[in-house]
Design a protein around this motif. Structure first.
Motif, PDB file in Angstrom:
ATOM      1  N   VAL A   1      -0.472 -60.287  -2.008  1.00 38.46           N
ATOM      2  CA  VAL A   1      -0.904 -59.026  -2.632  1.00 38.46           C
ATOM      3  C   VAL A   1      -2.344 -58.717  -2.217  1.00 38.46           C
ATOM      4  O   VAL A   1      -2.672 -57.589  -1.820  1.00 38.46           O
ATOM      5  N   ALA A   2      -3.208 -59.752  -2.246  1.00 36.80           N
ATOM      6  CA  ALA A   2      -4.616 -59.550  -1.873  1.00 36.80           C
ATOM      7  C   ALA A   2      -4.725 -59.144  -0.401  1.00 36.80           C
ATOM      8  O   ALA A   2      -5.444 -58.198  -0.048  1.00 36.80           O
ATOM      9  N   ARG A   3      -3.951 -59.845   0.462  1.00 39.40           N
ATOM     10  CA  ARG A   3      -4.004 -59.543   1.900  1.00 39.40           C
ATOM     11  C   ARG A   3      -3.561 -58.097   2.150  1.00 39.40           C
ATOM     12  O   ARG A   3      -4.204 -57.349   2.881  1.00 39.40           O
ATOM     13  N   GLU A   4      -2.455 -57.708   1.493  1.00 35.73           N
ATOM     14  CA  GLU A   4      -1.944 -56.348   1.702  1.00 35.73           C
ATOM     15  C   GLU A   4      -2.892 -55.294   1.122  1.00 35.73           C
ATOM     16  O   GLU A   4      -3.022 -54.206   1.681  1.00 35.73           O
ATOM     17  N   ALA A   5      -3.554 -55.629   0.043  1.00 37.92           N
ATOM     18  CA  ALA A   5      -4.500 -54.680  -0.549  1.00 37.92           C
ATOM     19  C   ALA A   5      -5.596 -54.377   0.469  1.00 37.92           C
ATOM     20  O   ALA A   5      -6.033 -53.225   0.618  1.00 37.92           O
ATOM     21  N   LEU A   6      -5.990 -55.405   1.227  1.00 32.92           N
ATOM     22  CA  LEU A   6      -7.068 -55.226   2.203  1.00 32.92           C
ATOM     23  C   LEU A   6      -6.637 -54.379   3.394  1.00 32.92           C
ATOM     24  O   LEU A   6      -7.445 -53.779   4.061  1.00 32.92           O
ATOM     25  N   ARG A   7      -5.284 -54.364   3.677  1.00 36.64           N
ATOM     26  CA  ARG A   7      -4.862 -53.535   4.820  1.00 36.64           C
ATOM     27  C   ARG A   7      -3.973 -52.369   4.361  1.00 36.64           C
ATOM     28  O   ARG A   7      -3.002 -52.011   5.013  1.00 36.64           O
ATOM     29  N   HIS A   8      -4.297 -51.842   3.193  1.00 33.25           N
ATOM     30  CA  HIS A   8      -3.636 -50.649   2.647  1.00 33.25           C
ATOM     31  C   HIS A   8      -2.124 -50.793   2.568  1.00 33.25           C
ATOM     32  O   HIS A   8      -1.386 -49.836   2.801  1.00 33.25           O
ATOM     33  N   HIS A   9      -1.656 -51.963   2.268  1.00 38.84           N
ATOM     34  CA  HIS A   9      -0.223 -52.242   2.039  1.00 38.84           C
ATOM     35  C   HIS A   9       0.661 -51.810   3.203  1.00 38.84           C
ATOM     36  O   HIS A   9       1.775 -51.353   3.020  1.00 38.84           O
ATOM     37  N   ARG A  10       0.161 -51.966   4.420  1.00 43.14           N
ATOM     38  CA  ARG A  10       0.968 -51.566   5.574  1.00 43.14           C
ATOM     39  C   ARG A  10       1.829 -52.715   6.102  1.00 43.14           C
ATOM     40  O   ARG A  10       2.685 -52.516   6.944  1.00 43.14           O
ATOM     41  N   GLY A  11       1.584 -53.924   5.597  1.00 39.71           N
ATOM     42  CA  GLY A  11       2.260 -55.079   6.197  1.00 39.71           C
ATOM     43  C   GLY A  11       3.529 -55.537   5.476  1.00 39.71           C
ATOM     44  O   GLY A  11       4.171 -56.492   5.908  1.00 39.71           O
TER      45      GLY A  11
END
Ligand SMILES: Cc1cc2nc3c(=O)[nH]c(=O)nc-3n(C[C@H](O)[C@H](O)[C@H](O)COP(=O)(O)OP(=O)(O)OC[C@H]3O[C@@H](n4cnc5c(N)ncnc54)[C@H](O)[C@@H]3O)c2cc1C
Length: 414
Positions: free
Chosen positions: A9-19
């Motif tokens: 969740v933290a990782r995706e938050a950093l890349r605008h949930h594109r992953g």
């Protein structure tokens, strides 16, 4: 499959949930599978999951005529309990309840299992005797339940009127580790895990015929073409009679509409599940604040997924006696599902007259709680030809008069 975790969740938050990747694939059917399950409700998906996980059978397709979880699995009131009277029932429902305890971790998907406690009110002397008997049976079966006093009922659920007027509360059968889970999430979690094992979950694909040769299943005809298989599991709840006819045998099942409703959301006022069998209604509060209310099944066979207004009226009128607090609430929405009822109110997990074809149905008004245990047993039955958990639930019992009578435990439709 992307593993869900706080880090993801933290990782995706950093890349605008594109992953984020799709939770499950939507593949075209292959020409053949080692096993096919008809029906992507909770029971069908759980069967496929345990076929893969426990028995290594992964070349599997789950065929669904609508959308996954769109049958009774996505329409029920989510009560989970295992306080049944007969030993075979307690065994399979308790297996199921215990699998629910760790299902979120197992599937890496939050099914929101909430063991908040379930109480079945005794509002007649007859019910007091019946529930005391069940509590004793449960003690012998290793299922943790107890018969509690009206004062304890009031303590656990202050909004209950225990003094009447027509049906004072005389006690209750209490299962502290019963509760609820998020119904869609159970279907979605199993679907995601099946897809991750390489199985095909194929939606908008109705099975229109079962192909056989010399009494053995060879495949199915579907709205997406012909598919071959030597192992077929029919897990279609309210449409079991229709599918059995397509396979060439008959079932002792009646299909009726069962309905439920929710109120407008209100502040938290009830953190247990309460079932009132005598007045015929039950209620819990959802995480959103809606009061989730279930009533009875229609008194005639039908395939109408809507239910009828007189049932809503009856259910609400009955519940207001026990919960006067709900008398001024507005109804937010109402819906129905088609439940598959057997004469003894117990399920059917069985081989069929067609070799290689298995059936899982008859969970009637109470099969959500059974999804993990039923999938576990059905997978074992399909993989090995027998399952200790399913042994007493074969079709033979209707011919031999060996019923597993749960008409009291299943008294209110849940
Ligand atoms: C209003 C209501 C309240 C309930 N409350 C509770 C409760 O509180 N607790 C509880 O334990 N149980 C409850 N139940 C019962 C529970 O919902 C069911 O027993 C359970 O969900 C059945 O799951 P299933 O997977 O067998 O069936 P379903 O979820 O109905 O799945 C069967 C699937 O088969 C598909 N299908 C049918 N025919 C075909 C075909 N020919 N080809 C392909 N696919 C096909 C259908 O589209 C459907 O998606 C309730 C039911 C209702 C309706």
């Amino acid at each position: 499959m992307t593993r869900y975790s706080v880090f993801a969740v933290a990782r995706e938050a950093l890349r605008h949930h594109r992953g984020w990747t799709r939770a499950w694939e939507s593949p075209a059917p292959r020409a053949a599978y080692d096993a096919i399950i008809v029906g992507a409700g909770g029971h069908g998906l759980a069967t496929a999951y345990y076929l893969g996980k426990n028995h290594g059978i992964r070349n599997v397709a789950i065929l669904e005529k609508g959308w996954l979880g769109g049958g009774n699995t996505g329409r029920n009131t989510t009560i989970i309990r295992s306080n049944y009277l007969q030993d075979p029932s307690a065994a399979i429902y308790e297996k199921s309840r215990s699998l629910y305890e760790t299902l979120s971790q197992e599937l890496n998907y939050n099914v929101m299992f909430s063991p908040r406690g379930v109480m079945m009110l005794a509002q007649t002397e007859h019910e007091v005797r019946g529930y005391k008997r069940t509590a004793h049976a449960n003690a012998l079966q290793g299922v943790a339940t107890e018969f509690i006093t009206p004062e304890r009922v009031k303590e656990l659920c202050p909004i209950i009127e225990i003094r009447g007027p027509r049906y004072p509360v005389l006690g209750a059968l209490w299962q502290p580790r019963g509760g609820t889970a998020r119904h869609d999430a159970v279907a979605w979690g199993y679907a995601r895990a099946c897809s991750d094992m390489g199985m095909h979950v194929i939606q908008n694909c109705e099975v229109t015929a079962v192909r056989t040769e010399n009494g053995r299943v060879t495949g199915v005809s579907t709205t997406k073409g012909e598919i071959a298989t030597r192992k077929l599991g029919i897990v279609v709840a309210g449409h079991s009679g229709v599918m059995a006819e397509r396979a060439g045998f008959r079932l002792p099942i009646e299909s009726v509409a069962l309905q439920a409703l929710v109120s407008e959301p209100i502040k938290p006022c009830m953190d247990v599940v309460v079932m009132a069998n005598t007045v015929h209604g039950y209620m819990s509060q959802s995480d959103k604040g809606e009061m989730v209310i279930g009533g009875g099944a229609d008194g005639y066979n039908n395939y109408n997924q809507r239910g009828s207004f007189h049932h809503i009226e009856e259910t609400v009128r009955a519940l207001i006696e026990t919960f006067p607090i709900i008398s001024r609430l507005k109804m937010l929405r109402q819906w129905g599902g088609i439940v598959d009822m057997t004469g003894d109110r117990s399920p059917i997990l069985s081989k069929t007259p067609v070799e290689g074809c298995f059936i899982n149905c008859g969970w009637g008004t109470g099969g959500f709680k059974a999804i993990p245990g039923s999938g576990w047993a059905m997978a074992e039955l399909m993989a090995r030809g027998e399952s200790p958990l399913a042994a007493e639930f074969g079709l033979d019992r209707f011919r031999e008069g060996r019923f597993v009578d749960e008409s009291v435990a299943a008294g209110v439709a849940h």
